[in-house]
Design a protein around this motif. Structure first.
Motif, PDB file in Angstrom:
ATOM      1  N   ALA A  84      21.315  13.024  16.944  1.00 42.54           N
ATOM      2  CA  ALA A  84      22.361  13.883  16.471  1.00 42.54           C
ATOM      3  C   ALA A  84      23.939  13.227  16.328  1.00 42.54           C
ATOM      4  N   GLN A  85      23.500  11.738  17.237  1.00 42.67           N
ATOM      5  CA  GLN A  85      24.789  11.016  17.185  1.00 42.67           C
ATOM      6  C   GLN A  85      25.033   9.965  16.036  1.00 42.67           C
ATOM      7  N   GLY A  86      23.637   9.956  15.922  1.00 41.96           N
ATOM      8  CA  GLY A  86      23.950   8.924  14.536  1.00 41.96           C
ATOM      9  C   GLY A  86      22.725   8.279  14.467  1.00 41.96           C
TER      10      GLY A  86
END
Length: 170
Positions: A79-81
């Motif tokens: 989700a943080q990339g």
């Protein structure tokens, strides 16, 4: 209506996660018997979607000629990339004379996957003299005191006849 759905989904989720923690065995060991040319697996069968049925362990034995190794690699994004890459080796059991897979067992996840397979192949084909001495054997029931879920899980217990067969020569 939404309340009833959430309540039933919550009950199902709690049952599933509780059962995953305490019904799964402490470990899923594999044994390799060079003199019998067989592999023995502690096979845990479950259906994740039905936590209300009895999940069971079925120890199985297969001929070494049926064993194949499959390497897997999974890439995904967080989700943080960030990028997450997971991999491992699975031992696949094929129907004799075909390449149809009838069973699978995880050998490793991350770590020394290809090295573990090479070590096993060398042992089964050339014997223990072709290898460096192994470390001390692992007791699959030796669980740290702080791992409460595994302390509640069933101990690894091979059937008596399979335990004897997997440890001895014919």
């Amino acid at each position: 209506m939404v309340f009833l759905f959430c309540l039933s989904f919550g009950a199902w989720s709690i049952s599933l996660f509780w059962k995953l923690d305490v019904a799964s065995p402490r470990d899923l060991p594999l044994r390799f018997n060079r003199t019998r040319n067989r592999i023995y697996a502690y096979n845990f069968n479950y259906r994740w979607w039905n936590p209300f049925e009895r999940w069971r362990v079925e120890p199985v034995a297969y001929d070494w000629s049926q064993v194949r190794a499959e390497r897997w690699l999974k890439r995904g994004a967080t989700a943080q990339g960030g990028l997450v890459i997971k991999g491992g080796v699975v031992l696949s059991i094929v129907k004799p004379g075909t390449n149809e897979v009838i069973d699978r067992f995880p050998l490793t996840t991350m770590g020394a996957d290809a090295h573990a397979w090479a070590y096993i192949c060398t042992y089964m084909q050339q014997g223990p003299d072709a290898l460096p001495p192994p470390g001390p054997p692992k007791d699959h029931n030796d669980i740290p005191w702080y791992n409460a879920a595994l302390l509640l899980a069933p101990k690894v217990k091979w059937p008596a006849n399979m335990d004897l067969e997997s440890r001895t020569a014919p």
